[in-house]
Design an enzyme around this catalytic site. Structure first.
Site, mmCIF file in Angstrom:
data_model
loop_
_atom_site.group_PDB
_atom_site.id
_atom_site.type_symbol
_atom_site.label_atom_id
_atom_site.label_comp_id
_atom_site.label_asym_id
_atom_site.label_seq_id
_atom_site.Cartn_x
_atom_site.Cartn_y
_atom_site.Cartn_z
ATOM 1 N N CYS A 51 57.396 48.810 83.935
ATOM 2 C CA CYS A 51 57.459 48.646 85.423
ATOM 3 C C CYS A 51 56.327 49.160 86.039
ATOM 4 O O CYS A 51 56.195 50.442 86.033
ATOM 5 C CB CYS A 51 58.705 49.133 85.700
ATOM 6 S SG CYS A 51 59.045 49.317 87.541
ATOM 7 N N CYS A 80 57.232 51.601 88.720
ATOM 8 C CA CYS A 80 57.963 52.863 88.278
ATOM 9 C C CYS A 80 56.757 53.873 88.107
ATOM 10 O O CYS A 80 56.926 55.044 88.114
ATOM 11 C CB CYS A 80 58.565 52.561 87.106
ATOM 12 S SG CYS A 80 60.076 51.433 87.304
#
Length: 107
Positions: A32, A35
């Site tokens: 991600c 993230c």
């Protein structure tokens, strides 16, 4: 992320739900991109405010049960727990100022 502890499906209840302090949970995954943008912000907030709020991160790749049980449908998701209940939740990358404003009442 030295100031941000890892939490797992097995430790979530004791670390997050039974905490005496508010807890910020950062749900993330290694694939991600957003993230990776949020992680240093969470680390910085933990370094500055870890005495009042507990900051933890959960790898959703290796811990699928808790995110599913807590309606985490996208990453990153950040949830704030107080007294074992979600009081605030954010989906997607958020700025430091947005997260600070959300935590202001607990700092």
């Amino acid at each position: 992320m030295a100031n941000v502890a890892d939490v797992t499906d097995e430790t979530f209840d004791s670390v997050v739900l039974k905490s005496d302090k508010p807890v910020v949970v950062d749900y993330w995954a290694d694939w991600c991109g957003p993230c990776k943008q949020v992680a240093p912000i969470i680390e910085e907030l933990a370094a500055q405010h870890g005495d009042k709020v507990t900051f933890v991160k959960m790898d959703t790749n290796t811990n699928p049960v808790t995110p599913a049980n807590n309606h985490v449908l996208g990453l990153p998701t950040i949830q704030v727990y107080v007294g074992g209940e979600v009081v605030k939740a954010f989906k997607g990358a958020k700025s430091k100022s947005t997260l600070l404003n959300a935590l202001e009442e607990y700092l």
